[in-house]
Scaffold this motif. Sequence first.
Motif, PDB file in Angstrom:
ATOM      1  N   ALA A 681       0.837  -1.209   0.000  1.00 43.77           N
ATOM      2  CA  ALA A 681       0.000   0.000   0.000  1.00 43.77           C
ATOM      3  C   ALA A 681       0.869   1.255   0.000  1.00 43.77           C
ATOM      4  CB  ALA A 681      -0.925  -0.002   1.215  1.00 43.77           C
ATOM      5  N   LEU A 682       1.910   1.222   0.815  1.00 49.86           N
ATOM      6  CA  LEU A 682       2.792   2.383   0.931  1.00 49.86           C
ATOM      7  C   LEU A 682       3.474   2.695  -0.400  1.00 49.86           C
ATOM      8  CD1 LEU A 682       3.816   4.372   3.061  1.00 49.86           C
ATOM      9  CD2 LEU A 682       5.688   2.781   3.543  1.00 49.86           C
ATOM     10  N   ALA A 683       3.930   1.646  -1.093  1.00 50.17           N
ATOM     11  CA  ALA A 683       4.585   1.861  -2.392  1.00 50.17           C
ATOM     12  C   ALA A 683       3.628   2.517  -3.383  1.00 50.17           C
ATOM     13  CB  ALA A 683       5.099   0.536  -2.941  1.00 50.17           C
ATOM     14  N   LEU A 684       2.369   2.076  -3.387  1.00 48.79           N
ATOM     15  CA  LEU A 684       1.389   2.660  -4.306  1.00 48.79           C
ATOM     16  C   LEU A 684       1.079   4.107  -3.929  1.00 48.79           C
ATOM     17  CD1 LEU A 684      -1.077  -0.346  -4.752  1.00 48.79           C
ATOM     18  CD2 LEU A 684       0.674   0.448  -6.356  1.00 48.79           C
ATOM     19  N   TYR A 685       0.924   4.387  -2.639  1.00 54.13           N
ATOM     20  CA  TYR A 685       0.646   5.759  -2.221  1.00 54.13           C
ATOM     21  C   TYR A 685       1.799   6.689  -2.589  1.00 54.13           C
ATOM     22  CZ  TYR A 685      -3.602   4.682   0.432  1.00 54.13           C
ATOM     23  OH  TYR A 685      -4.878   4.331   0.794  1.00 54.13           O
ATOM     24  N   ARG A 686       3.016   6.199  -2.451  1.00 56.69           N
ATOM     25  CA  ARG A 686       4.167   7.036  -2.846  1.00 56.69           C
ATOM     26  C   ARG A 686       4.144   7.295  -4.348  1.00 56.69           C
ATOM     27  NH1 ARG A 686       7.510   7.584   1.608  1.00 56.69           N
ATOM     28  NH2 ARG A 686       7.797   5.779   2.981  1.00 56.69           N
ATOM     29  N   ASP A 687       3.822   6.263  -5.133  1.00 54.96           N
ATOM     30  CA  ASP A 687       3.730   6.458  -6.586  1.00 54.96           C
ATOM     31  C   ASP A 687       2.661   7.486  -6.932  1.00 54.96           C
ATOM     32  OD1 ASP A 687       5.717   4.628  -7.051  1.00 54.96           O
ATOM     33  OD2 ASP A 687       4.364   2.965  -7.532  1.00 54.96           O
ATOM     34  N   LEU A 688       1.584   7.501  -6.150  1.00 54.74           N
ATOM     35  CA  LEU A 688       0.481   8.439  -6.386  1.00 54.74           C
ATOM     36  C   LEU A 688       0.760   9.818  -5.796  1.00 54.74           C
ATOM     37  CD1 LEU A 688      -2.476   6.018  -5.569  1.00 54.74           C
ATOM     38  CD2 LEU A 688      -1.926   6.941  -7.833  1.00 54.74           C
ATOM     39  N   ASP A 689       1.888   9.963  -5.095  1.00 53.09           N
ATOM     40  CA  ASP A 689       2.236  11.231  -4.448  1.00 53.09           C
ATOM     41  C   ASP A 689       1.157  11.645  -3.445  1.00 53.09           C
ATOM     42  OD1 ASP A 689       3.834  13.361  -3.853  1.00 53.09           O
ATOM     43  OD2 ASP A 689       3.412  14.503  -5.671  1.00 53.09           O
ATOM     44  N   ASN A 690       0.620  10.635  -2.751  1.00 52.33           N
ATOM     45  CA  ASN A 690      -0.456  10.863  -1.787  1.00 52.33           C
ATOM     46  C   ASN A 690       0.152  10.923  -0.391  1.00 52.33           C
ATOM     47  OD1 ASN A 690      -2.700  10.795  -0.076  1.00 52.33           O
ATOM     48  ND2 ASN A 690      -3.875   9.483  -1.463  1.00 52.33           N
ATOM     49  N   ALA A 691       0.582  12.127   0.021  1.00 56.62           N
ATOM     50  CA  ALA A 691       1.265  12.283   1.301  1.00 56.62           C
ATOM     51  C   ALA A 691       0.339  12.043   2.477  1.00 56.62           C
ATOM     52  CB  ALA A 691       1.871  13.690   1.390  1.00 56.62           C
ATOM     53  N   TYR A 692      -0.947  12.360   2.306  1.00 59.27           N
ATOM     54  CA  TYR A 692      -1.896  12.202   3.413  1.00 59.27           C
ATOM     55  C   TYR A 692      -2.009  10.736   3.807  1.00 59.27           C
ATOM     56  CZ  TYR A 692      -6.115  12.944   6.217  1.00 59.27           C
ATOM     57  OH  TYR A 692      -7.012  13.005   7.247  1.00 59.27           O
ATOM     58  N   GLU A 693      -2.305   9.871   2.829  1.00 57.58           N
ATOM     59  CA  GLU A 693      -2.459   8.452   3.138  1.00 57.58           C
ATOM     60  C   GLU A 693      -1.117   7.793   3.416  1.00 57.58           C
ATOM     61  OE1 GLU A 693      -4.917   6.828   3.947  1.00 57.58           O
ATOM     62  OE2 GLU A 693      -6.638   7.960   3.218  1.00 57.58           O
ATOM     63  N   THR A 694      -0.036   8.320   2.853  1.00 54.47           N
ATOM     64  CA  THR A 694       1.286   7.783   3.172  1.00 54.47           C
ATOM     65  C   THR A 694       1.553   7.891   4.665  1.00 54.47           C
ATOM     66  OG1 THR A 694       2.195   8.306   0.986  1.00 54.47           O
ATOM     67  CG2 THR A 694       3.765   8.086   2.787  1.00 54.47           C
ATOM     68  N   ALA A 695       1.204   9.047   5.243  1.00 55.13           N
ATOM     69  CA  ALA A 695       1.390   9.232   6.684  1.00 55.13           C
ATOM     70  C   ALA A 695       0.564   8.227   7.473  1.00 55.13           C
ATOM     71  CB  ALA A 695       1.011  10.665   7.070  1.00 55.13           C
ATOM     72  N   GLU A 696      -0.695   8.028   7.061  1.00 53.63           N
ATOM     73  CA  GLU A 696      -1.578   7.099   7.768  1.00 53.63           C
ATOM     74  C   GLU A 696      -1.027   5.668   7.719  1.00 53.63           C
ATOM     75  OE1 GLU A 696      -4.782   7.567   9.092  1.00 53.63           O
ATOM     76  OE2 GLU A 696      -5.078   9.691   8.658  1.00 53.63           O
ATOM     77  N   THR A 697      -0.592   5.234   6.536  1.00 54.50           N
ATOM     78  CA  THR A 697      -0.110   3.858   6.391  1.00 54.50           C
ATOM     79  C   THR A 697       1.209   3.658   7.133  1.00 54.50           C
ATOM     80  OG1 THR A 697      -1.239   3.641   4.262  1.00 54.50           O
ATOM     81  CG2 THR A 697       0.544   2.091   4.704  1.00 54.50           C
ATOM     82  N   LEU A 698       2.099   4.654   7.081  1.00 55.02           N
ATOM     83  CA  LEU A 698       3.337   4.566   7.860  1.00 55.02           C
ATOM     84  C   LEU A 698       3.027   4.422   9.345  1.00 55.02           C
ATOM     85  CD1 LEU A 698       5.436   7.334   6.088  1.00 55.02           C
ATOM     86  CD2 LEU A 698       6.108   4.936   6.284  1.00 55.02           C
ATOM     87  N   ASP A 699       2.061   5.177   9.808  1.00 55.31           N
ATOM     88  CA  ASP A 699       1.652   5.108  11.212  1.00 55.31           C
ATOM     89  C   ASP A 699       1.211   3.685  11.561  1.00 55.31           C
ATOM     90  OD1 ASP A 699       0.707   5.561  13.757  1.00 55.31           O
ATOM     91  OD2 ASP A 699      -0.609   7.233  13.197  1.00 55.31           O
ATOM     92  N   ARG A 700       0.356   3.123  10.725  1.00 55.48           N
ATOM     93  CA  ARG A 700      -0.150   1.773  11.010  1.00 55.48           C
ATOM     94  C   ARG A 700       0.952   0.710  10.852  1.00 55.48           C
ATOM     95  NH1 ARG A 700      -5.274   4.070   9.297  1.00 55.48           N
ATOM     96  NH2 ARG A 700      -4.852   3.934   7.067  1.00 55.48           N
TER      97      ARG A 700
END
Length: 754
Positions: A681-700
Amino acid sequence: MGDHLAVTIRRLRLGAGLTQEALAERSGVSVSTIRGMETGRRRNPQLASVRQLAAALELRPQERDELLAAATGEEAAPVAPVPRQLPAAPAPFVGREDELALLDAVSGAVSEGAATVVVSTIAGAGGAGKSWLALHWAHRNAGRFPDGQLFVDLRGFSPDGEPMDPAVAVRGFLDALGVEPDRVPVAVHAQAALFRSLVAGRRMLLVLDNAVDTAQVVPLLPGGDTCVVAVTSRNRLPGLVTGHGARVVSVDTLTDAEARELLVARLGAARVAAEAGAVRELVRLCGGFPLALSIVAGRALTHPHLPLAALAGELREDVLDVLDDADPAASLPAVLSSSHRALSAEEAEVFGLLALAPGPDISLPAAASLTGLGPSRTRSVLRRLEQSSLIGRDAAGRHRMHDLIRRHAVTAHTLDDAVRAAALRRVLDFYTHTAYAAALLLDAHREPVELAPPVPGCDPHPLPDIPAAMDWFDAEHRTLLAAQQAAAAHGSYGTAWRLAWALNDFHYRRGHRHDQLAVWRIAVDSAGRLPDPGAQIITHRLLGRAYVVLGHHEEAVESLNQALVLSERQGDRALQAQAHYTLASIQPDGRRALEHARRALDLYRGLDQPIAEANAMNAVGWYAALLGDHDDTAREHCRAALALYLRHGDVNGQAQTLDSLGYIDHRAGRHDDAVRHYGRALALYRDLDNAYETAETLDRLGHPHAALGRYEEARAVWREARDLYRSQGRAEEADEVEGRLGGLGDDRSQVDGR
């Protein structure tokens, strides 16, 4: 002869900064001989010794001739006068350290043996302090030019006359250099040649103030390599750069600290400190313009009992009126008007249109739509306005107009109402259509909204992919917010709510939560003014979602219920499903959230909207997992959602569902599987440049790492999550992660997180 020689040799030695012993060592002439010359006892020195002294003193030709004449008793040639024409240095003078250093560096080329005359072009808007900078630097360096300093105001932008003919300036220089009237040639070109002959080999400074163009300056340039020329102009004088190697020293506005320092110097520290808030407001309203600050300081000095807060209030009401004066030299509007008068008709119209453009700056593609001239012609006009110092351009190629110049442009150039309306429509269409296309790049499966074709003359900017779309949104963000406000203010309500729609995913990915709320508030108000129930449903629902993200529960419920009521009234199952889907996210009761998610899923089935159906499936799985169902309903629905996302190529949906599966795995004790799902999930969020969800997934992701005893990995992802939260203004989430970092490894309470 002896007395004249004594005075001359002593003056030249002291001027060179040498003692008698040092001069003796350098020249080979004995100390006793030098002392004898200076006391008058040695009245008939050998000419060879005198020439040795002249060489050691590195005398200029005129000085050498003077020394030889004193030694032989011959009558020296008349000494040419040393002009000192610099006007008084400006006081007080603050800041400009970088500009002064650049002038020092450029002028230093003379001592390093420059092959040609050294020219600095000091360029900036009227009132920016170009002349003050030139004179301050000239006085500070006058000692480097012992043969004199020449100064002329070329009146290039004088409010009460035409630019000075360079021939007039040349004649003035000849007078200053001591040329008798009967020796001045009749022909203008001959006068210029005589001027160049007189300054050849002399170390002189020429300050050519307020030049209008290169043609006015070139006849005043010395021909040798010993002079320095400083030219000030509102134009950047590219001809001097390309033809004479001039270096451009750009003069911008003062920083806030420098502006305050100027007011302290003029008004005194006590008065400034007594009204610190008013001073900050004065600094803001003057925008760092030295002339504006000086006018304000002058007003305050001539009215010592006038509170600075009252002066700030007058500026807020009508800043240009306060900065006006009967004396053109003390009037910012008069100074700016003289720049405006120098524009061609086309340049003046574009200048006026730029003042209407929403936002703090504008790109070339947007400006081309604003003007309707097309990119090539617009670029040419913008370049000329930049050369006139009426607009600036940053490293990214964006054009900016100072607020005071913008205010002046609005009043200085009267545009026909139809011209203004058409230009505004073109630029709003540019932003709306480009943002709309960018939004569909970010989410190709998003349900589109109806958008009319762009008006003639509008050419939206093409964007090839998601990174380009995100870069464009980043660059245009403040301008897009201003464009939405302008659209609402001018009654373009459809444009206003569609801009909010286009910004939605960008705001979400970047974590611009407060901007998201602001645009959807405007969107709801705008849609409410239209006979378009669909727009009203969309705007209420997405306003509700903006409230959800900020944790404003009551407001979110109100907006989402309004969206649900409107959609039920319309009988639109898809819009009802969207409302239920978003209502699920605000429910504090997990069972109610699951009910809304199931209702959304039921409504979507049979509508042939696979991505929306997958969203609802993932929501059912997520809320079931939150209620403790980690294997049956939760995993089943999330896997079904992931299959739909994969089938239809929805990357964002895949990332969301992989994140859900990571959570389910972690809560079920399958920590390795959780790390794997979160990582994907994190790799896909980074590809999408989605910093908001990147933070959430890193947290989890930190929780299964900690559960597996991988404390360094947990620490790394939690630190990154914390920093992302902070950058997004999510202080509560950042503090929670900080707490987990502080307790990491102390006990197992850290492994049972979300």
